[in-house]
Design an enzyme around this catalytic site. Structure first.
Site, PDB file in Angstrom:
ATOM      1  N   THR A  77       0.881  -0.993   0.231  1.00 36.57           N
ATOM      2  CA  THR A  77       0.399   0.214  -0.077  1.00 36.57           C
ATOM      3  C   THR A  77       0.925   0.991   0.022  1.00 36.57           C
ATOM      4  O   THR A  77       0.863   2.083  -0.819  1.00 36.57           O
ATOM      5  CB  THR A  77      -0.543   0.119   0.861  1.00 36.57           C
ATOM      6  OG1 THR A  77      -1.419  -1.007   1.421  1.00 36.57           O
ATOM      7  CG2 THR A  77      -1.808   1.151   1.513  1.00 36.57           C
ATOM      8  N   ASN A 156      -5.489  -9.774  -7.096  1.00 40.95           N
ATOM      9  CA  ASN A 156      -5.477 -10.222  -6.538  1.00 40.95           C
ATOM     10  C   ASN A 156      -7.099 -11.352  -5.970  1.00 40.95           C
ATOM     11  O   ASN A 156      -6.533 -12.179  -5.289  1.00 40.95           O
ATOM     12  CB  ASN A 156      -5.865  -9.239  -4.966  1.00 40.95           C
ATOM     13  CG  ASN A 156      -6.369  -8.427  -5.275  1.00 40.95           C
ATOM     14  OD1 ASN A 156      -6.128  -6.989  -6.504  1.00 40.95           O
ATOM     15  ND2 ASN A 156      -6.999  -7.819  -4.797  1.00 40.95           N
ATOM     16  N   HIS A 206       3.951  -9.444   3.287  1.00 44.73           N
ATOM     17  CA  HIS A 206       3.333 -10.804   4.161  1.00 44.73           C
ATOM     18  C   HIS A 206       1.865 -12.202   3.450  1.00 44.73           C
ATOM     19  O   HIS A 206       1.171 -12.613   3.332  1.00 44.73           O
ATOM     20  CB  HIS A 206       1.950 -10.182   4.853  1.00 44.73           C
ATOM     21  CG  HIS A 206       0.670  -9.390   4.521  1.00 44.73           C
ATOM     22  ND1 HIS A 206      -0.192  -9.406   4.413  1.00 44.73           N
ATOM     23  CD2 HIS A 206       0.640  -7.900   4.139  1.00 44.73           C
ATOM     24  CE1 HIS A 206      -1.271  -8.743   3.720  1.00 44.73           C
ATOM     25  NE2 HIS A 206      -0.544  -7.329   3.398  1.00 44.73           N
ATOM     26  N   THR A 244      13.305   4.441  11.301  1.00 44.28           N
ATOM     27  CA  THR A 244      14.229   4.140  11.972  1.00 44.28           C
ATOM     28  C   THR A 244      13.737   2.667  10.984  1.00 44.28           C
ATOM     29  O   THR A 244      12.920   2.196  11.375  1.00 44.28           O
ATOM     30  CB  THR A 244      14.631   3.897  13.220  1.00 44.28           C
ATOM     31  OG1 THR A 244      14.482   4.740  13.520  1.00 44.28           O
ATOM     32  CG2 THR A 244      15.318   2.844  13.439  1.00 44.28           C
ATOM     33  N   CYS A 328     -10.632  -7.583   0.544  1.00 44.27           N
ATOM     34  CA  CYS A 328     -10.233  -5.430   1.100  1.00 44.27           C
ATOM     35  C   CYS A 328     -11.716  -4.664   0.308  1.00 44.27           C
ATOM     36  O   CYS A 328     -12.273  -3.564   1.237  1.00 44.27           O
ATOM     37  CB  CYS A 328      -9.126  -4.848  -0.120  1.00 44.27           C
ATOM     38  SG  CYS A 328      -8.004  -5.618   0.779  1.00 44.27           S
TER      39      CYS A 328
END
Ligand SMILES: *Cc1c(COP(=O)(O)O)cnc(C)c1O
Length: 386
Positions: A77, A156, A206, A244, A328
């Site tokens: 995303t 997807n 993922h 970070t 989604c």
């Protein structure tokens, strides 16, 4: 306690591979590699930096890129946001034209809508009847002021596979940049960014047995200096994405991509066999139709529409974990925009399920799932159907 449902939703997310978990744990505790990769003055930071760079190389290797072309993000995303907004802002807003398609992931569609509001013209290509975006469709839509084309490698919901090298060829002739969302393609399709005419590519960990919350954007030579950062603060990742670096997430993504590369052929063969087993058994149910091309696809993801008189809502409560549209869209309960673009109406979309297979799917899972579906279909007279 109830047995856990059968898992047929690998396209929504995958469990983290135990070997990936191990690599992540090694980056967490006091006795582990917990340093800040930006702390270059001591060994804690230096060691963390080594881990990050090794993972960068592992991600690059799976897709034929150079390590320095990989930018870490929080997922596909964010990668899509960085590619679309970053390129549009670097070009200068408002103005110009981008091309995408009606069947992109919401991470692309919602970002394109933002750009439209900021004054960019957007063309949403209609897929052909097979669920594919053709070179011809892209060709016809290209305008003099088109500066970006953004299309997915693998859809997807359907599992369909666009001919990205051929589309990229055409886009390159024109001169626009080409962004590809490969969240569903990485590790399942042999991607070769050294040869493919693609300038930006989005990845997610993922969907490939890595952790949630980490992804990457490939930035190729033609896109250098043509992407503006969306997250500022410290100039990490060559100024493209501050923050970070999440060493454990990055190590996990690197390990996941390395494992996908190592088992690429073996895993593909196994999934093809499982898909065959599933389709052969489901084909004995009258009126079941596979959505999208039967050949231009990955074997993992199957979108199936049941016949009008065949389907009943009991299928949705078999206890099998699959997607009734796509995860989604399930969030807002609207009919899938992908199925609508393929010519379905709301009713036939509601008789459609997505079954997606993965690394831990077994023959027994397939047989049990088909049995549950058949029992559900037989449980209520067809005239009670939704
Ligand atoms: C899952 C997915 C995304 C979003 O990826 P995240 O890492 O979850 O943000 C984007 N595009 C496609 C095609 C996807 O399948």
């Amino acid at each position: 306690m109830n047995k856990r449902p059968l898992y047929f939703d690998y396209a929504a997310t995958t469990p983290v591979d135990e070997r990936v978990i191990q690599a992540m744990v090694e980056c967490l505790g006091f006795n582990a590699n917990f340093g800040n990769p930006a702390s270059s003055s001591h060994v804690f930071g230096q060691q963390a930096r080594q881990t990050v760079e090794r993972a960068r190389g592992q991600v690059a290797e799976l897709v034929g890129a150079q390590a320095e072309q990989i930018v870490w993000t929080s997922g596909a995303t964010e990668s899509n946001n960085l590619a679309l907004k970053g390129v549009a802002q670097a070009r200068g807003l408002p103005g110009g034209h981008i091309i995408t398609s009606q069947i992109e992931h919401k991470a692309t569609l919602d970002t394109a809508l933002q750009l439209q509001e900021a004054g960019v013209a957007v063309t949403y290509l209609v897929p052909d009847g097979e669920g594919l975006i053709t070179v011809e469709a892209v060709s016809e839509a290209l305008r003099e002021d088109t500066f970006l084309v953004s299309l997915m490698l693998v859809n997807n919901e359907l599992g369909t596979l666009n001919d990205v090298p051929a589309i990229g060829e055409r886009v390159r002739e024109h001169g626009a940049l080409f962004h590809v969302d490969a969240a569903q393609g990485a590790g399942k399709v042999a991607i070769d960014l050294a040869r493919w005419p693609v300038d930006l590519m989005s990845f997610s960990a993922h969907k490939l047995y890595g952790p949630k919350g980490i992804g990457a954007l490939y930035v190729g030579p033609r896109a250098q200096q043509k992407v503006l950062a969306q997250i500022h603060g410290g100039g990490h990742e060559g100024g493209l994405r501050s923050g970070t670096l999440a060493t454990h997430q990055i190590a996990g993504m690197g390990k996941a991509f390395a494992l996908a590369g190592a088992s690429f052929t073996e895993e593909k063969t196994a999934i093809v066999a499982l898909r065959q087993r599933l389709l052969e058994q489901l084909n004995t149910i009258a009126g079941v139709r596979l959505n999208g091309s039967a050949t231009q696809r990955i074997p993992h993801t199957l979108s199936l529409t049941f016949g009008e008189g065949e389907f009943n809502s009991a299928v949705l409560s078999t206890g099998i974990a699959f997607s009734a549209t796509s995860a989604c869209n399930s969030a807002n309960n609207a009919p899938s925009h992908v199925l609508l673009a393929l010519g379905h109406d709301a009713r036939s979309a509601s008789r459609t399920i997505r079954l997606s297979l993965g690394r831990f799917t077994t023959e027994q899972d397939i047989d049990q799932a088909v049995q549950l579906i058949k029992t559900a279909l037989a449980s209520v007279p067809a005239f009670w159907a939704v």
